[in-house]
Design a protein around this motif. Structure first.
Motif, PDB file in Angstrom:
ATOM      1  N   ALA A 247       0.837  -1.202   0.000  1.00  9.32           N
ATOM      2  CA  ALA A 247       0.000   0.000   0.000  1.00  9.32           C
ATOM      3  C   ALA A 247       0.872   1.252   0.000  1.00  9.32           C
ATOM      4  O   ALA A 247       0.591   2.212  -0.729  1.00  9.32           O
ATOM      5  N   ASP A 248       1.933   1.243   0.771  1.00  9.37           N
ATOM      6  CA  ASP A 248       2.854   2.385   0.792  1.00  9.37           C
ATOM      7  C   ASP A 248       3.500   2.581  -0.579  1.00  9.37           C
ATOM      8  O   ASP A 248       3.610   3.710  -1.064  1.00  9.37           O
ATOM      9  N   TYR A 249       3.924   1.489  -1.207  1.00  8.60           N
ATOM     10  CA  TYR A 249       4.535   1.554  -2.539  1.00  8.60           C
ATOM     11  C   TYR A 249       3.556   2.157  -3.545  1.00  8.60           C
ATOM     12  O   TYR A 249       3.935   2.940  -4.406  1.00  8.60           O
TER      13      TYR A 249
ATOM     14  N   HIS B 221      -4.019   3.727   1.098  1.00  8.20           N
ATOM     15  CA  HIS B 221      -4.291   3.159   2.415  1.00  8.20           C
ATOM     16  C   HIS B 221      -4.313   1.637   2.309  1.00  8.20           C
ATOM     17  O   HIS B 221      -4.719   1.083   1.288  1.00  8.20           O
ATOM     18  N   ARG B 222      -3.873   0.971   3.365  1.00  8.37           N
ATOM     19  CA  ARG B 222      -3.822  -0.496   3.369  1.00  8.37           C
ATOM     20  C   ARG B 222      -5.179  -1.122   3.085  1.00  8.37           C
ATOM     21  O   ARG B 222      -5.287  -2.145   2.396  1.00  8.37           O
ATOM     22  N   SER B 223      -6.241  -0.528   3.599  1.00  9.46           N
ATOM     23  CA  SER B 223      -7.573  -1.113   3.396  1.00  9.46           C
ATOM     24  C   SER B 223      -7.968  -1.113   1.909  1.00  9.46           C
ATOM     25  O   SER B 223      -8.667  -2.019   1.454  1.00  9.46           O
TER      26      SER B 223
ATOM     27  N   TYR C 221      -8.291  -4.799  -3.164  1.00  7.47           N
ATOM     28  CA  TYR C 221      -7.809  -5.276  -4.461  1.00  7.47           C
ATOM     29  C   TYR C 221      -7.349  -6.728  -4.338  1.00  7.47           C
ATOM     30  O   TYR C 221      -7.678  -7.573  -5.158  1.00  7.47           O
ATOM     31  N   GLU C 222      -6.584  -7.003  -3.305  1.00  9.79           N
ATOM     32  CA  GLU C 222      -6.028  -8.338  -3.122  1.00  9.79           C
ATOM     33  C   GLU C 222      -7.115  -9.376  -2.837  1.00  9.79           C
ATOM     34  O   GLU C 222      -6.985 -10.534  -3.222  1.00  9.79           O
TER      35      GLU C 222
ATOM     36  N   TRP D  37      -3.418   0.909 -13.834  1.00 11.98           N
ATOM     37  CA  TRP D  37      -2.154   1.499 -13.387  1.00 11.98           C
ATOM     38  C   TRP D  37      -1.559   0.707 -12.225  1.00 11.98           C
ATOM     39  O   TRP D  37      -0.329   0.616 -12.094  1.00 11.98           O
ATOM     40  N   ILE D  38      -2.393   0.101 -11.408  1.00  9.10           N
ATOM     41  CA  ILE D  38      -1.894  -0.706 -10.294  1.00  9.10           C
ATOM     42  C   ILE D  38      -1.338  -2.028 -10.814  1.00  9.10           C
ATOM     43  O   ILE D  38      -0.276  -2.476 -10.374  1.00  9.10           O
TER      44      ILE D  38
END
Length: 73
Positions: free
Chosen positions: A21-23, A27-29, A34-35, A44-45
């Motif tokens: 998420a930082d990369y 936000h992690r949530s 997505y995961e 783009w991700i």
């Protein structure tokens, strides 16, 4: 997106959802959704994660089992 493949790549590289998420500057949530497949993963991700893991976008999308990136001209 091949959901299991995304999680497996992260775990194989000993990364946390927070690190990814930082990369991706989110936000992690959001990354977790997505995961887990709760949210469709933007192109783009997919592109950034393919570069990060040094795999092809087709591999991430589950279109091939060959993780090799195509050679760029």
């Amino acid at each position: 997106m091949e959901i299991k493949r995304l999680r497996d790549l992260r775990e194989d590289h000993d990364k946390t959802q927070q690190e990814l998420a930082d990369y991706l500057n989110m936000h992690r949530s959001v990354y977790r959704r997505y995961e887990s497949g709760e949210r469709e993963t933007p192109v783009w991700i997919v592109d950034k994660l393919a570069d990060y893991y040094h795999v092809s976008t087709d591999y991430l999308l589950g279109r091939t089992d060959d993780p090799a990136q195509p050679k760029r001209k």
